[in-house]
Design a protein around this motif. Structure first.
Motif, PDB file in Angstrom:
ATOM      1  N   GLY A   1       1.676   7.014   0.979  1.00 54.20           N
ATOM      2  CA  GLY A   1       1.619   5.497   1.599  1.00 54.20           C
ATOM      3  C   GLY A   1       1.348   4.428   0.740  1.00 54.20           C
ATOM      4  N   ARG A   2       0.687   4.706  -0.577  1.00 50.68           N
ATOM      5  CA  ARG A   2       0.332   3.640  -1.432  1.00 50.68           C
ATOM      6  C   ARG A   2       1.362   3.117  -2.058  1.00 50.68           C
ATOM      7  N   HIS A   3       2.509   3.767  -1.983  1.00 49.08           N
ATOM      8  CA  HIS A   3       3.859   3.106  -2.512  1.00 49.08           C
ATOM      9  C   HIS A   3       4.367   2.101  -1.724  1.00 49.08           C
ATOM     10  N   ALA A   4       4.027   0.965  -1.905  1.00 46.30           N
ATOM     11  CA  ALA A   4       4.392  -0.359  -0.901  1.00 46.30           C
ATOM     12  C   ALA A   4       5.803  -0.634  -0.756  1.00 46.30           C
ATOM     13  N   TRP A   5       6.606  -0.263  -1.647  1.00 47.84           N
ATOM     14  CA  TRP A   5       8.099  -0.396  -1.758  1.00 47.84           C
ATOM     15  C   TRP A   5       8.663   0.346  -0.910  1.00 47.84           C
ATOM     16  N   LEU A   6       8.195   1.408  -0.434  1.00 50.12           N
ATOM     17  CA  LEU A   6       8.996   2.484   0.605  1.00 50.12           C
ATOM     18  C   LEU A   6       9.014   1.631   2.035  1.00 50.12           C
ATOM     19  N   ASP A   7       7.982   0.735   2.401  1.00 49.79           N
ATOM     20  CA  ASP A   7       7.876   0.068   3.389  1.00 49.79           C
ATOM     21  C   ASP A   7       9.016  -0.786   3.820  1.00 49.79           C
ATOM     22  N   VAL A   8       9.417  -1.424   2.512  1.00 48.94           N
ATOM     23  CA  VAL A   8      10.632  -2.528   2.214  1.00 48.94           C
ATOM     24  C   VAL A   8      11.759  -1.580   2.530  1.00 48.94           C
ATOM     25  N   VAL A   9      11.961  -0.473   1.922  1.00 49.92           N
ATOM     26  CA  VAL A   9      13.334   0.235   2.044  1.00 49.92           C
ATOM     27  C   VAL A   9      13.285   0.669   3.494  1.00 49.92           C
ATOM     28  N   LEU A  10      12.375   1.227   3.966  1.00 46.86           N
ATOM     29  CA  LEU A  10      12.332   1.720   5.413  1.00 46.86           C
ATOM     30  C   LEU A  10      12.964   0.624   6.147  1.00 46.86           C
ATOM     31  N   LEU A  11      12.509  -0.391   6.249  1.00 49.21           N
ATOM     32  CA  LEU A  11      13.142  -1.521   7.008  1.00 49.21           C
ATOM     33  C   LEU A  11      14.531  -1.833   6.867  1.00 49.21           C
TER      34      LEU A  11
END
Length: 559
Positions: free
Chosen positions: A93-103
């Motif tokens: 969860g520390r990889h903030a870029w994943l939240d952008v990609v998951l959206l």
């Protein structure tokens, strides 16, 4: 005298705002109910129900919609719950870029995502070209299960964000307290995490259900191909295909509206009664597990597979289809070309005109929406008067009802014989529809910005001799400008790709990018339609990134 004049001005402004929202939002919805229960000769409150129950085909459509909503909720839970746990409870969860990609799946128009999947899985599609043995999967995909899969891959980010945030709010202290008292892992999950997560999950489930039964894009593309019809696709059929039947259309629309309003009411009860205060003065200390070994392998593998299914497959198909010279020759370097983009953007082409129409309509609609929405948000403000409460409720109503229902109501209102303004079937009707549909975004963003401003700032400006206009221009406006920019950008992005409203209210011979994509796909000119999809999504995404880069919030964070 000044105080009385100010109170009078506020009363007039709030009353005018309420009247405007009644005309733009409430009256169209009331007309739907009225048209469905009044046949011109007598009033029959049970008419919509008798229309549905008396027609086996319409009853099946209703059951299809409800069953589809339940199935999508179930599969969305399977996708979102493990992902939320991984992102909240592990160091991934520390990889903030994943939240952008998951959206990305949620920000992709549903009809474009379903088109991408259809191109990938159809007979002779891209999957068969890469793996010929996968042809056996095609009949299984083009079925009810495939439709549930496509819609779940579009909606799971919404439920994921709710569940992840809820897990982060729980923190690690509660789990440690249970461990101190000897609770094993599954006992902690059952007695600590699940009860605290249930409220957020219930809200997410209701929202996913409403969004599913209100969705038009996927049923209009994939659902039509497999012969699976739902309320939204049938409403569109009755008011766009000859013979036009507004009676059945309004009956279905009123039923769909009633179901959605009941579910939204249940949501308000859940949010008010079944919530827990987990944030205190001590802050939150989350417990994270190290994603190593088998846990890390399965966690990363799950995320990669989910991203491949929700982002990789549809965008691979869309981009590939836009580059192929001939569909029959399949995937090969010699069969790739940019000629479709050149033809689409050539001066005077129907595609370029559709693109210009989309952007011009979106710019005008978002500009009007940001002015009207800002005015409404400032009137609502932090007040508790009944006019402000009702203004707040009506301004958010377009977000709580299906878009196709509101569009039908707007058609009934502005096409009525007694309507003095001949707006129907004009450019202005399209702009008005977009403004009404997406007005809540500006209201919410500006309200959020305005709610964070301390009233002492405006009072200080007045104490030092600033007029109300000066205080508004130099203090209030700069502080709410980020909310206005966010509302404008959101309205521009969504209205530029809006499908159902454009299909129903565009004047003859006028197209937007969404209707162009839909028409080209239906007519078999897939390459041109997918080229338009790539340009539309690419331009709106680039604009969002530019706005985010130039936003004052970002600059403040850098300082």
């Amino acid at each position: 005298m000044k105080i009385n004049a100010l109170r009078s001005f506020k009363w007039v402004s709030s009353s005018l705002a309420l009247c405007i929202l009644v005309i733009l939002v409430l009256l169209p919805l009331l007309l739907i109910f009225w048209t469905s229960i009044y046949s011109g000769q007598k009033l029959d409150i049970t008419a919509p129900l008798r229309t549905i129950t008396g027609n086996s085909g319409l009853m099946k459509v209703l059951l299809n919609s409800l069953g589809l909503g339940a199935s999508v909720v179930a599969l969305t839970t399977v996708f979102a719950l493990p992902l939320a746990w991984i992102m909240a409870k592990s160091d991934i969860g520390r990889h903030a870029w994943l939240d952008v990609v998951l959206l990305i799946p949620f920000m992709t128009p549903p009809y474009i995502g379903s088109m991408g999947w259809m191109l990938f899985m159809q007979t002779g599609g891209y999957m068969e070209q890469v793996l010929p043995s996968s042809a056996a999967l095609t009949p299984y995909f083009f079925s009810y299960g495939g439709m549930v899969l496509i819609m779940s891959l579009h909606l799971f980010p919404f439920l994921y964000l709710l569940l992840r945030n809820a897990l982060l709010q729980i923190g690690g202290g509660l789990e440690e307290a249970a461990s101190v008292h000897g609770a094993p892992f599954f006992y902690k999950v059952r007695r600590v995490i699940v009860p605290l997560l249930l409220s957020s999950y219930g809200l997410g489930v209701l929202l996913i259900f409403v969004k599913t039964i209100a969705e038009f894009g996927t049923p209009a593309t994939f659902g039509r191909k497999i012969g699976f019809y739902v309320l939204t696709s049938e409403i569109h059929k009755y008011i766009s295909s000859w013979p036009i039947d507004f009676g059945k259309a309004t009956s279905l629309a009123s039923l769909l509206l009633g179901v959605c309003l009941i579910l939204w009411y249940i949501q308000t009860i859940i949010s008010s009664r079944y919530s827990y205060r987990l944030v205190g003065g001590k802050g939150i200390r989350s417990k994270h597990y190290a994603a190593k070994g088998a846990l890390g392998f399965f966690s990363w593998g799950y995320i990669v597979l989910l991203l491949l299914a929700s982002v990789g497959v549809p965008y691979f198909s869309i981009i590939t289809a836009s580059l192929l010279k001939l569909r029959g020759e399949g995937l090969s370097w010699g069969n790739l070309t940019l000629s479709h983009y050149a033809e689409l953007l050539s001066p005077g082409s129907p595609g370029l005109q559709a693109l210009i129409n989309s952007f011009s309509l979106a710019i005008v609609a978002s500009s009007i929406a940001v002015i009207l929405g800002t005015w409404l948000a400032l009137i609502i403000g932090k007040g508790t008067a009944w006019r402000q409460k009702w203004t707040d409720l009506f301004s958010l109503l377009p977000n709580t009802v299906p878009g196709i229902v509101l569009v039908v109501g707007l058609i009934l209102l502005w096409n009525a014989r007694w309507m003095p303004v001949p707006l129907y079937n004009t450019y202005g009707m399209v702009v008005l529809t977009y403004v009404v549909l997406f007005l809540p975004y500006t209201v919410q963003y500006v309200k959020a910005s305005y709610g964070q401003i301390d009233s002492s700032l405006m009072q200080a400006g007045q104490v030092f001799g600033g007029s109300k206009a000066y205080v508004f221009r130099r203090i209030l406006l700069p502080l709410i400008l980020p909310g206005m920019a966010a509302g404008w950008m959101m309205t521009f992005t969504i209205s530029g790709r809006e499908l159902v409203a454009s299909l129903l209210i565009l004047p003859p011979s006028m197209q937007t990018s969404a209707t162009y994509i839909f028409a080209q796909f239906e007519q078999g000119a897939v390459a041109m339609g997918m080229a338009m999809a790539v340009i539309s999504v690419g331009v709106t995404t680039a604009l969002l990134l530019v706005i985010q880069y130039l936003s004052p919030d970002r600059k403040r964070r850098q300082l």
